[in-house]
Design an enzyme around this catalytic site. Structure first.
Site: not given
Length: 232
Positions: A95, A108, A110, A175, A186
Protein backbone atom coordinates in the site's frame (compact mmCIF):
# COMPACT_ATOMS: atom_id res chain seq x y z
CA UNK A 1 21.02 10.53 -2.08
CA UNK A 2 20.10 11.68 1.43
CA UNK A 3 23.68 12.80 2.11
CA UNK A 4 23.82 14.61 -1.23
CA UNK A 5 20.63 16.47 -0.33
CA UNK A 6 22.10 17.19 3.10
CA UNK A 7 25.13 18.71 1.38
CA UNK A 8 23.06 20.93 -0.94
CA UNK A 9 23.38 23.89 1.37
CA UNK A 10 24.70 27.39 2.08
CA UNK A 11 26.05 27.30 5.64
CA UNK A 12 28.97 25.10 6.67
CA UNK A 13 28.20 21.96 8.69
CA UNK A 14 31.17 20.04 10.11
CA UNK A 15 29.34 16.72 10.09
CA UNK A 16 29.76 16.58 6.33
CA UNK A 17 33.56 16.59 6.38
CA UNK A 18 34.08 12.94 7.40
CA UNK A 19 31.28 11.80 5.10
CA UNK A 20 32.71 13.55 2.05
CA UNK A 21 36.25 12.42 2.95
CA UNK A 22 35.05 8.80 2.88
CA UNK A 23 32.87 9.13 -0.22
CA UNK A 24 34.36 12.06 -2.17
CA UNK A 25 33.39 10.80 -5.60
CA UNK A 26 29.77 10.27 -4.62
CA UNK A 27 29.53 14.01 -4.09
CA UNK A 28 31.87 15.38 -6.73
CA UNK A 29 30.45 13.38 -9.62
CA UNK A 30 26.90 14.53 -9.00
CA UNK A 31 26.07 17.44 -11.36
CA UNK A 32 24.17 19.22 -8.56
CA UNK A 33 27.11 19.22 -6.16
CA UNK A 34 30.25 21.39 -6.74
CA UNK A 35 33.74 20.58 -5.42
CA UNK A 36 33.91 20.22 -1.65
CA UNK A 37 36.37 23.08 -1.12
CA UNK A 38 34.17 25.56 -3.00
CA UNK A 39 30.80 24.30 -1.77
CA UNK A 40 28.49 26.62 0.11
CA UNK A 41 26.55 24.96 2.88
CA UNK A 42 23.20 25.49 4.46
CA UNK A 43 22.61 23.50 7.63
CA UNK A 44 19.76 21.06 7.21
CA UNK A 45 17.53 20.55 10.23
CA UNK A 46 18.66 17.32 11.87
CA UNK A 47 16.97 16.53 15.16
CA UNK A 48 16.24 13.50 17.31
CA UNK A 49 12.60 12.48 17.32
CA UNK A 50 11.52 9.60 19.57
CA UNK A 51 10.50 6.43 17.78
CA UNK A 52 6.96 5.18 18.12
CA UNK A 53 7.21 1.39 18.38
CA UNK A 54 8.15 0.31 14.85
CA UNK A 55 8.35 3.74 13.14
CA UNK A 56 11.65 5.64 13.37
CA UNK A 57 12.25 9.08 11.85
CA UNK A 58 15.84 8.85 10.60
CA UNK A 59 16.47 12.17 8.85
CA UNK A 60 14.89 15.50 8.02
CA UNK A 61 16.23 17.66 5.20
CA UNK A 62 14.29 20.90 5.00
CA UNK A 63 15.00 23.52 2.36
CA UNK A 64 17.40 21.81 -0.03
CA UNK A 65 18.60 23.32 -3.32
CA UNK A 66 16.36 20.90 -5.20
CA UNK A 67 13.59 23.49 -5.16
CA UNK A 68 13.80 27.24 -4.91
CA UNK A 69 10.26 27.27 -3.54
CA UNK A 70 11.44 26.17 -0.10
CA UNK A 71 12.68 29.60 0.91
CA UNK A 72 9.35 31.17 -0.02
CA UNK A 73 7.07 28.36 1.13
CA UNK A 74 8.75 26.13 3.72
CA UNK A 75 5.57 24.17 4.40
CA UNK A 76 5.11 22.86 0.86
CA UNK A 77 8.64 22.77 -0.50
CA UNK A 78 10.75 19.80 -1.51
CA UNK A 79 12.61 18.98 1.68
CA UNK A 80 12.62 15.29 2.54
CA UNK A 81 11.68 13.10 5.49
CA UNK A 82 13.20 9.63 5.84
CA UNK A 83 11.85 6.84 8.05
CA UNK A 84 12.73 3.30 8.97
CA UNK A 85 9.50 1.31 9.25
CA UNK A 86 9.80 -2.17 10.73
CA UNK A 87 7.54 -5.13 11.49
CA UNK A 88 4.89 -4.43 8.90
CA UNK A 89 3.35 -6.96 6.54
CA UNK A 90 3.88 -7.14 2.81
CA UNK A 91 0.22 -6.14 2.59
CA UNK A 92 1.09 -2.84 4.25
CA UNK A 93 4.31 -2.25 2.32
CA UNK A 94 2.45 -2.75 -0.97
CA UNK A 95 0.00 0.00 0.00
CA UNK A 96 2.83 2.38 0.84
CA UNK A 97 4.52 1.56 -2.47
CA UNK A 98 1.45 2.80 -4.32
CA UNK A 99 2.47 6.36 -3.45
CA UNK A 100 4.57 7.26 -6.47
CA UNK A 101 6.20 10.22 -4.77
CA UNK A 102 7.78 7.96 -2.18
CA UNK A 103 11.29 6.55 -2.46
CA UNK A 104 11.43 3.07 -0.92
CA UNK A 105 14.14 0.57 -0.16
CA UNK A 106 12.45 -2.59 1.17
CA UNK A 107 14.06 -5.66 2.66
CA UNK A 108 14.68 -8.06 -0.19
CA UNK A 109 13.27 -11.57 -0.12
CA UNK A 110 15.45 -12.33 -3.09
CA UNK A 111 18.74 -11.76 -1.28
CA UNK A 112 17.70 -12.28 2.37
CA UNK A 113 16.87 -15.84 3.43
CA UNK A 114 13.45 -15.71 5.09
CA UNK A 115 14.60 -18.31 7.62
CA UNK A 116 16.79 -15.63 9.21
CA UNK A 117 14.17 -12.89 9.47
CA UNK A 118 10.77 -14.58 9.33
CA UNK A 119 7.93 -12.94 11.20
CA UNK A 120 4.22 -12.90 10.53
CA UNK A 121 1.81 -10.01 11.16
CA UNK A 122 -1.74 -10.67 12.34
CA UNK A 123 -4.71 -8.28 12.26
CA UNK A 124 -5.60 -7.15 15.81
CA UNK A 125 -9.30 -7.73 15.12
CA UNK A 126 -8.78 -11.43 14.48
CA UNK A 127 -10.56 -13.61 17.00
CA UNK A 128 -8.49 -16.28 18.72
CA UNK A 129 -9.81 -18.91 16.33
CA UNK A 130 -9.14 -16.72 13.28
CA UNK A 131 -5.57 -16.04 14.43
CA UNK A 132 -5.09 -19.77 15.00
CA UNK A 133 -6.24 -20.46 11.45
CA UNK A 134 -3.89 -17.82 10.03
CA UNK A 135 -1.00 -19.03 12.18
CA UNK A 136 -1.51 -22.61 11.00
CA UNK A 137 -1.45 -21.44 7.37
CA UNK A 138 1.65 -19.28 7.90
CA UNK A 139 3.55 -22.07 9.62
CA UNK A 140 2.68 -24.45 6.78
CA UNK A 141 3.81 -21.88 4.19
CA UNK A 142 7.07 -21.34 6.05
CA UNK A 143 7.66 -25.09 6.30
CA UNK A 144 7.21 -25.33 2.53
CA UNK A 145 9.69 -22.46 2.08
CA UNK A 146 12.27 -24.26 4.20
CA UNK A 147 11.67 -27.51 2.28
CA UNK A 148 12.17 -25.76 -1.05
CA UNK A 149 15.36 -24.11 0.14
CA UNK A 150 16.71 -27.43 1.46
CA UNK A 151 15.97 -28.96 -1.94
CA UNK A 152 18.11 -26.30 -3.61
CA UNK A 153 15.49 -23.75 -4.66
CA UNK A 154 16.79 -20.18 -4.93
CA UNK A 155 15.56 -17.64 -2.38
CA UNK A 156 13.94 -15.64 -5.17
CA UNK A 157 11.90 -18.72 -6.15
CA UNK A 158 11.15 -20.18 -2.72
CA UNK A 159 9.60 -16.87 -1.62
CA UNK A 160 6.62 -17.53 -3.92
CA UNK A 161 5.00 -19.68 -1.21
CA UNK A 162 5.16 -17.03 1.53
CA UNK A 163 1.92 -15.14 2.34
CA UNK A 164 1.25 -11.39 2.32
CA UNK A 165 1.26 -11.43 6.10
CA UNK A 166 5.03 -12.01 6.07
CA UNK A 167 6.83 -9.26 7.97
CA UNK A 168 9.13 -6.80 6.25
CA UNK A 169 10.97 -3.54 6.87
CA UNK A 170 11.70 -0.54 4.67
CA UNK A 171 13.47 2.79 4.52
CA UNK A 172 10.96 5.30 3.22
CA UNK A 173 11.58 8.86 2.00
CA UNK A 174 8.99 11.43 0.98
CA UNK A 175 9.13 15.08 0.10
CA UNK A 176 6.82 17.32 2.05
CA UNK A 177 4.12 17.54 -0.59
CA UNK A 178 3.86 13.77 -0.97
CA UNK A 179 4.03 13.36 2.81
CA UNK A 180 1.00 15.63 3.26
CA UNK A 181 -0.93 13.59 0.72
CA UNK A 182 0.11 10.26 2.25
CA UNK A 183 -0.85 11.29 5.78
CA UNK A 184 -4.13 12.79 4.66
CA UNK A 185 -5.40 9.67 2.92
CA UNK A 186 -3.78 7.00 5.12
CA UNK A 187 -4.77 8.47 8.50
CA UNK A 188 -8.44 8.46 7.56
CA UNK A 189 -10.68 6.05 9.43
CA UNK A 190 -11.41 4.08 6.27
CA UNK A 191 -7.73 3.25 5.69
CA UNK A 192 -6.55 -0.31 6.35
CA UNK A 193 -5.58 -0.65 10.02
CA UNK A 194 -1.89 -1.37 9.50
CA UNK A 195 -1.04 1.39 7.04
CA UNK A 196 -3.19 3.76 9.10
CA UNK A 197 -1.19 2.98 12.25
CA UNK A 198 2.02 3.60 10.32
CA UNK A 199 0.77 6.91 8.94
CA UNK A 200 -0.48 8.06 12.36
CA UNK A 201 2.95 7.53 13.92
CA UNK A 202 4.57 9.37 11.02
CA UNK A 203 2.12 12.26 11.41
CA UNK A 204 2.83 12.59 15.12
CA UNK A 205 6.59 12.63 14.55
CA UNK A 206 6.25 15.09 11.67
CA UNK A 207 4.26 17.47 13.88
CA UNK A 208 7.34 17.96 16.05
CA UNK A 209 9.30 19.20 13.01
CA UNK A 210 6.87 21.23 10.91
CA UNK A 211 4.03 22.22 13.19
CA UNK A 212 2.01 23.21 10.12
CA UNK A 213 -1.76 23.57 10.23
CA UNK A 214 -2.13 20.60 7.87
CA UNK A 215 -0.09 18.24 10.04
CA UNK A 216 -1.46 19.55 13.33
CA UNK A 217 -4.94 19.26 11.89
CA UNK A 218 -4.41 15.54 11.27
CA UNK A 219 -2.92 15.02 14.73
CA UNK A 220 -5.79 16.84 16.42
CA UNK A 221 -8.55 15.34 14.27
CA UNK A 222 -7.61 11.80 15.29
CA UNK A 223 -6.37 12.75 18.79
CA UNK A 224 -3.04 11.09 18.07
CA UNK A 225 -1.15 12.60 21.02
CA UNK A 226 -3.54 10.89 23.42
CA UNK A 227 -3.65 7.69 21.38
CA UNK A 228 0.13 7.26 21.49
CA UNK A 229 0.73 8.70 24.94
CA UNK A 230 2.38 11.95 23.81
CA UNK A 231 0.06 14.30 25.71
CA UNK A 232 2.84 15.40 28.04
Amino acid sequence: RSWIEFASVKTYNGYLEPVISIFPYAFREDPLIPEFDTMEYKTAQSVFIPSISNVHLLAVNLGTMLSGRDDKDPETGWGRFTWLVEDISRTCSHQIARHRGASISEQSMRYVDAQKVIKFIYPPEFTDSQKAEAKEFNELAFAKYVKLRNEGAKKEDARFVLPLGTGTRMVLSMNKMELYHFLKVRCEEGAQWEVRATAEKMALQTSLILGSKEINGIVEKYDLRKKYGWED
